[in-house]
Write a protein that holds these residues in place. Structure first.
Motif, PDB file in Angstrom:
ATOM      1  N   ILE A 167      48.626  41.246  38.018  1.00 46.86           N
ATOM      2  CA  ILE A 167      47.967  41.100  39.309  1.00 46.86           C
ATOM      3  C   ILE A 167      48.580  39.908  40.034  1.00 46.86           C
ATOM      4  N   THR A 168      48.897  40.060  41.305  1.00 49.93           N
ATOM      5  CA  THR A 168      49.433  38.952  42.102  1.00 49.93           C
ATOM      6  C   THR A 168      48.656  38.850  43.408  1.00 49.93           C
ATOM      7  N   ASP A 169      48.781  37.701  44.058  1.00 51.68           N
ATOM      8  CA  ASP A 169      48.204  37.546  45.392  1.00 51.68           C
ATOM      9  C   ASP A 169      49.274  37.000  46.336  1.00 51.68           C
ATOM     10  N   ASN A 170      48.899  36.782  47.585  1.00 53.77           N
ATOM     11  CA  ASN A 170      49.862  36.375  48.605  1.00 53.77           C
ATOM     12  C   ASN A 170      50.336  34.938  48.436  1.00 53.77           C
ATOM     13  N   GLU A 171      49.672  34.174  47.598  1.00 54.25           N
ATOM     14  CA  GLU A 171      50.055  32.785  47.399  1.00 54.25           C
ATOM     15  C   GLU A 171      50.992  32.598  46.216  1.00 54.25           C
ATOM     16  N   GLY A 172      51.332  33.700  45.541  1.00 49.25           N
ATOM     17  CA  GLY A 172      52.227  33.608  44.400  1.00 49.25           C
ATOM     18  C   GLY A 172      51.507  33.429  43.080  1.00 49.25           C
ATOM     19  N   ASN A 173      50.178  33.466  43.072  1.00 53.20           N
ATOM     20  CA  ASN A 173      49.425  33.369  41.825  1.00 53.20           C
ATOM     21  C   ASN A 173      49.514  34.686  41.065  1.00 53.20           C
ATOM     22  N   ARG A 174      49.414  34.597  39.730  1.00 57.03           N
ATOM     23  CA  ARG A 174      49.549  35.795  38.899  1.00 57.03           C
ATOM     24  C   ARG A 174      48.509  35.768  37.783  1.00 57.03           C
ATOM     25  N   TRP A 175      47.997  36.943  37.485  1.00 55.26           N
ATOM     26  CA  TRP A 175      47.061  37.112  36.386  1.00 55.26           C
ATOM     27  C   TRP A 175      47.501  38.302  35.532  1.00 55.26           C
ATOM     28  N   LEU A 176      47.285  38.206  34.238  1.00 49.95           N
ATOM     29  CA  LEU A 176      47.411  39.359  33.356  1.00 49.95           C
ATOM     30  C   LEU A 176      46.052  40.036  33.276  1.00 49.95           C
ATOM     31  N   ARG A 177      46.016  41.311  33.565  1.00 49.31           N
ATOM     32  CA  ARG A 177      44.749  42.048  33.540  1.00 49.31           C
ATOM     33  C   ARG A 177      44.642  42.839  32.231  1.00 49.31           C
ATOM     34  N   PHE A 178      43.569  42.574  31.490  1.00 50.53           N
ATOM     35  CA  PHE A 178      43.270  43.286  30.241  1.00 50.53           C
ATOM     36  C   PHE A 178      42.024  44.145  30.446  1.00 50.53           C
ATOM     37  N   TYR A 179      42.017  45.291  29.807  1.00 48.28           N
ATOM     38  CA  TYR A 179      40.882  46.207  29.969  1.00 48.28           C
ATOM     39  C   TYR A 179      40.335  46.599  28.597  1.00 48.28           C
ATOM     40  N   PHE A 180      39.013  46.490  28.452  1.00 48.52           N
ATOM     41  CA  PHE A 180      38.329  46.913  27.228  1.00 48.52           C
ATOM     42  C   PHE A 180      37.251  47.929  27.627  1.00 48.52           C
ATOM     43  N   HIS A 181      37.363  49.104  27.061  1.00 48.73           N
ATOM     44  CA  HIS A 181      36.399  50.149  27.393  1.00 48.73           C
ATOM     45  C   HIS A 181      34.983  49.729  27.042  1.00 48.73           C
ATOM     46  N   GLN A 182      34.856  48.990  25.916  1.00 53.19           N
ATOM     47  CA  GLN A 182      33.522  48.582  25.491  1.00 53.19           C
ATOM     48  C   GLN A 182      33.618  47.367  24.575  1.00 53.19           C
ATOM     49  N   ILE A 183      32.693  46.433  24.767  1.00 51.07           N
ATOM     50  CA  ILE A 183      32.528  45.324  23.833  1.00 51.07           C
ATOM     51  C   ILE A 183      31.155  45.500  23.189  1.00 51.07           C
ATOM     52  N   ASN A 184      31.155  45.721  21.894  1.00 53.96           N
ATOM     53  CA  ASN A 184      29.921  46.068  21.180  1.00 53.96           C
ATOM     54  C   ASN A 184      28.990  44.867  21.051  1.00 53.96           C
TER      55      ASN A 184
END
Length: 533
Positions: free
Chosen positions: A162-179
């Motif tokens: 994920i990026t934005d217009n200011e040059g920041n970046r994130w790694l996006r992780f997805y978990f279907h469920q956390i028990n």
């Protein structure tokens, strides 16, 4: 002849390039007028002596009249702990010219290689699962030339970048469920390089006309008030008006001096921003940077905050607020708290920039962002950890963040992490569009005389590009910049005559030609070597 000697513990010996001059030592120039060749004794002769740092900054300068000396000791320079390790140049100018390398060794370095460890521990304290959990983890940006991310590894595979217009970046992780009661640790480690960079303010040149038309979004966003950056405050506006006739760069220097001369550094228990700073005349790095940014914005100079961690001599790694200002199409880094030199803009290499933009208040620019179904009804416990490792050992700085409180924790979670995924495959710094730069430069040029170089930029993309051609002398860092904001039409050729300013430095240096976007990403690059004589 003039002698250049190394003084150590009151003992002098000839200076040689393979000899390390250390803290407490001195460099001494000695000689007599009648022993100096090529000097006409009938004239009132001077020697101009310069000590030039590895990044091209003049750290000491002196002029000596030989008639007044008739001496043994002409010039002396002590080596102090604030100097950086590297090759310095001792240059003597006048009818007699000489240039010597000086190898200085201290505990400070020009380039550092770090490993930044960043991780979060997720815990579901509820008796029911949390569904569709999305986690964004900030990763450091690559900012040419001061910071470069080489590689990133993680223990879970991110869904996307994920990026934005200011040059920041994130790694996006997805978990279907956390028990219920389940605990998950998500972590990454980033290999990165930070460099000491100094900008000679007197040598930043560019074309300021039509800059606002070239970058309307930059001016629209970064010259208006934001929370904690109240550029419409009456007192801030009154200070900015005093410099309304100044050039943008002159305004920046005036606001830096104002902040340094009018604020007293006092650690705060929170973030209070620009209005608090100008009313109370005190604050810590957040208030110093917030006031500087607000003054720039009030004067129609785009500026923004940057959030970083910096290595403190006494506290280890601590959070630190800095800033950037936008002049001639380039974002320049500046540290309103620690900047003391008003000719060279320095950025310490013992600092890692994490984010760019306003992170104060309810900003969406956060190190950790998350969402899941029914967030308003269900709790999640999140602990964040940061560590930084370098070649002299492990230095740690940790912070705990939950949805309700901020507290410190002890212990590390990175020792048992299995780093499964490497991020070069994600092409984090890959540019979708590039241009070709061709330069015809001479092999040599005279000292103290400007000259021009033809530069040709070829945009072979179908779409047009807006950016800045940055022409820089480079010796470890940067000490002079010419900046040319340009619009390159699709499938076009743009010729440009670039003036290379007169320089004080004898010997060989590199001239860099970089075309970059407004966040400093390189779109085109060329380098030429020129010897000044």
């Amino acid at each position: 002849m003039i002698n250049i000697v190394h003084v150590k513990q009151n003992k002098a010996r000839p200076l040689s390039s393979d000899l390390a001059v250390e803290i407490g030592d001195s460099i001494l120039i000695s000689g007599k007028q009648e022993a100096v060749p090529f000097i006409d004794n009938r004239r009132n002769q001077k020697l101009h002596i310069l000590l030039i740092s590895p990044i091209g900054t003049i750290i000491d300068s002196d002029q000596v009249r030989l008639e007044e000396t008739g001496l043994r000791n002409i010039y002396s320079f002590p080596v102090t702990p604030d100097l950086y390790s590297g090759t310095y140049f001792l240059q003597i100018e006048g009818d007699y010219k000489r240039r010597e390398k000086v190898n200085i060794r201290t505990n400070k370095h020009l380039i550092y290689r770090w490993i930044l460890f960043y991780g979060v521990q997720l815990s579901n304290p509820n008796n029911f699962p949390l569904n569709n959990f999305v986690l964004d983890l900030m990763i450091p940006p690559s900012i040419s030339p001061i910071q470069q991310v080489l590689n990133i590894e993680s223990n879970y595979k991110p869904k996307k970048l994920i990026t934005d217009n200011e040059g920041n970046r994130w790694l996006r992780f997805y978990f279907h469920q956390i028990n219920p009661q389940e605990k998950i640790t998500v972590a990454y480690k980033a290999d990165l390089i930070t460099r000491l960079v100094a900008y000679d303010i007197t040598r930043i040149r560019g074309e300021e006309e039509n800059l606002e038309k070239l970058y309307p979004e930059v001016f629209q966003k970064y010259t208006k008030p934001e929370p904690f950056l109240d550029s419409s405050n009456r007192d801030i506006v009154n200070v900015a008006r005093k410099y309304s006739s100044h050039s943008p760069l002159s305004k920046v220097l005036a606001f830096l001096k104002y902040v340094k001369e009018n604020l007293v550094y006092v650690p705060q228990d929170g973030d209070y921003g620009a209005t608090y700073a100008i009313e109370n005349k005190l604050g810590d790095c957040t208030e110093f940077s917030s006031l500087f940014v607000s003054l720039c914005r009030a004067a129609n100079v785009p500026a923004r905050l940057t959030t970083s961690i910096i290595l403190s001599e006494y506290e280890g790694w601590v959070n630190h607020s800095q800033a950037e200002f936008f002049v001639n199409g380039v974002w320049f880094p500046i540290d309103p708290t620690l900047q003391h030199d008003f000719r060279y803009l320095y950025r310490s290499p013992s600092c890692i920039i994490l984010q760019r933009g306003n992170t104060l208040g309810n900003s969406n620019i956060r190190e950790v962002r998350f969402s899941y179904d029914d967030m308003n009804q269900h709790e999640i416990s999140i602990h964040t950890h940061k560590e930084v490792k370098w070649d002299k050992g492990l230095v740690k700085g940790r912070k705990r963040i939950s949805s309700k409180e901020h507290t410190e924790i002890k212990g590390s979670l990175f020792e048992e992490i299995n780093w499964k995924f490497s991020f070069p495959s994600l092409d984090l710094d890959k540019q979708d569009k590039t241009i070709e730069i061709r330069v015809t430069a001479p092999d040599s040029a005279p000292i103290h005389k400007p000259f021009s170089i033809p530069v040709h930029l070829y945009n072979r993309n179908d779409e047009g590009l807006i950016g800045t051609l940055r022409v820089s002398f480079s010796r470890g860092g940067l000490y002079t910049n010419h900046l040319y904001p340009l619009v390159l039409e699709g499938n076009s050729h743009e010729p440009k005559m670039v003036e290379i300013p007169a320089t004080n430095f004898l010997g060989t240096t590199f001239i860099e030609f970089i075309f970059q976007d407004d966040n400093g990403n390189k779109i085109g690059y060329e380098q030429k070597k020129v010897t000044f004589h």
